[in-house]
Design a protein around this motif. Structure first.
Motif, mmCIF file in Angstrom:
data_model
loop_
_atom_site.group_PDB
_atom_site.id
_atom_site.type_symbol
_atom_site.label_atom_id
_atom_site.label_comp_id
_atom_site.label_asym_id
_atom_site.label_seq_id
_atom_site.Cartn_x
_atom_site.Cartn_y
_atom_site.Cartn_z
ATOM 1 N N ASP A 25 -20.835 -35.753 -3.305
ATOM 2 C CA ASP A 25 -21.036 -35.594 -1.809
ATOM 3 C C ASP A 25 -20.240 -34.122 -1.508
ATOM 4 N N PHE A 26 -18.916 -33.929 -2.129
ATOM 5 C CA PHE A 26 -18.301 -32.674 -1.842
ATOM 6 C C PHE A 26 -18.974 -31.583 -2.519
ATOM 7 N N SER A 27 -19.533 -31.669 -3.782
ATOM 8 C CA SER A 27 -20.426 -30.651 -4.257
ATOM 9 C C SER A 27 -21.578 -30.181 -3.533
ATOM 10 N N GLN A 28 -22.463 -31.351 -2.763
ATOM 11 C CA GLN A 28 -23.444 -30.914 -2.315
ATOM 12 C C GLN A 28 -23.031 -30.307 -0.801
ATOM 13 N N GLU A 29 -22.036 -30.730 -0.276
ATOM 14 C CA GLU A 29 -21.811 -30.149 1.091
ATOM 15 C C GLU A 29 -21.223 -28.806 0.840
ATOM 16 N N LEU A 30 -20.641 -28.593 -0.400
ATOM 17 C CA LEU A 30 -20.054 -26.998 -0.534
ATOM 18 C C LEU A 30 -21.045 -26.334 -1.085
ATOM 19 N N LYS A 31 -22.282 -26.776 -1.469
ATOM 20 C CA LYS A 31 -23.344 -25.773 -1.733
ATOM 21 C C LYS A 31 -24.085 -25.393 -0.307
ATOM 22 N N TYR A 32 -24.176 -26.677 0.424
ATOM 23 C CA TYR A 32 -24.901 -26.304 1.713
ATOM 24 C C TYR A 32 -24.161 -25.215 2.446
ATOM 25 N N ILE A 33 -22.847 -25.258 2.579
ATOM 26 C CA ILE A 33 -22.043 -24.307 3.316
ATOM 27 C C ILE A 33 -22.127 -22.962 2.736
ATOM 28 N N LYS A 34 -22.098 -22.963 1.276
ATOM 29 C CA LYS A 34 -22.196 -21.740 0.951
ATOM 30 C C LYS A 34 -23.555 -20.948 1.302
ATOM 31 N N MET A 35 -24.651 -21.867 1.195
ATOM 32 C CA MET A 35 -26.001 -21.458 1.584
ATOM 33 C C MET A 35 -26.114 -20.715 3.091
ATOM 34 N N GLU A 36 -25.248 -21.501 4.126
ATOM 35 C CA GLU A 36 -25.280 -20.976 5.247
ATOM 36 C C GLU A 36 -24.550 -19.699 5.334
ATOM 37 N N ILE A 37 -23.278 -19.551 4.423
ATOM 38 C CA ILE A 37 -22.462 -18.503 4.717
ATOM 39 C C ILE A 37 -23.633 -17.075 4.145
ATOM 40 N N GLU A 38 -24.205 -17.484 3.142
ATOM 41 C CA GLU A 38 -25.037 -16.285 2.594
ATOM 42 C C GLU A 38 -26.340 -15.910 3.662
ATOM 43 N N ARG A 39 -26.856 -16.758 4.529
ATOM 44 C CA ARG A 39 -27.822 -16.590 5.465
ATOM 45 C C ARG A 39 -27.388 -16.028 6.838
ATOM 46 N N SER A 40 -26.218 -16.439 7.085
ATOM 47 C CA SER A 40 -25.654 -16.111 8.434
ATOM 48 C C SER A 40 -24.866 -14.647 8.397
ATOM 49 N N GLU A 41 -24.459 -14.278 9.624
ATOM 50 C CA GLU A 41 -23.936 -13.106 9.960
ATOM 51 C C GLU A 41 -22.880 -13.204 11.246
ATOM 52 N N GLY A 42 -21.970 -12.425 11.275
ATOM 53 C CA GLY A 42 -20.961 -12.389 12.517
ATOM 54 C C GLY A 42 -20.253 -13.630 12.881
ATOM 55 N N SER A 43 -20.519 -14.155 13.930
ATOM 56 C CA SER A 43 -19.517 -15.108 14.389
ATOM 57 C C SER A 43 -19.913 -16.587 13.698
ATOM 58 N N GLU A 44 -21.377 -16.598 13.484
ATOM 59 C CA GLU A 44 -21.731 -17.751 12.828
ATOM 60 C C GLU A 44 -21.294 -17.834 11.254
ATOM 61 N N ARG A 45 -21.064 -16.715 10.802
ATOM 62 C CA ARG A 45 -20.701 -16.687 9.440
ATOM 63 C C ARG A 45 -18.971 -17.095 9.314
ATOM 64 N N ARG A 46 -18.329 -16.548 10.441
ATOM 65 C CA ARG A 46 -17.094 -16.862 10.340
ATOM 66 C C ARG A 46 -16.753 -18.418 10.572
ATOM 67 N N TYR A 47 -17.633 -19.046 11.412
ATOM 68 C CA TYR A 47 -17.751 -20.377 11.443
ATOM 69 C C TYR A 47 -17.867 -21.110 10.228
ATOM 70 N N TRP A 48 -18.897 -20.634 9.358
ATOM 71 C CA TRP A 48 -19.208 -21.355 8.065
ATOM 72 C C TRP A 48 -17.986 -21.113 7.129
ATOM 73 N N ILE A 49 -17.089 -20.029 7.252
ATOM 74 C CA ILE A 49 -16.242 -19.802 6.389
ATOM 75 C C ILE A 49 -15.159 -20.701 6.596
#
Length: 75
Positions: A35-59
């Motif tokens: 579950d941890f690995s799947q969640e980390l993969k999802y968050i990394k994907m969101e970091i790659e596709r986002s920018e600005g304040s949304e990117r900071r949120y995902w980080i």
């Protein structure tokens, strides 16, 4: 002689109980890290596709996820 037999049976029972406990812990750890690995993969994907304040949120979410591995760590 009966005392040795009782000790032998007790040792075997404790060994079997210990193996069962270890197997349960191993299964739970495997599920948790899957579950941890799947969640980390999802968050990394969101970091790659986002920018600005949304990117900071995902980080921040990624940092919180990593901190969740530490016992007794609250975020």
């Amino acid at each position: 002689m009966p005392e040795n037999n009782t000790n032998y049976i007790l040792t075997i029972m404790l060994l079997v109980f210990g193996i069962i406990v270890l197997l349960v812990l191993l299964v739970n750890a495997t599920i948790y890290f899957k579950d941890f690995s799947q969640e980390l993969k999802y968050i990394k994907m969101e970091i790659e596709r986002s920018e600005g304040s949304e990117r900071r949120y995902w980080i921040r979410q990624k940092r919180k996820l990593w901190l969740s591995l530490l016992p007794f760590m609250r975020y």
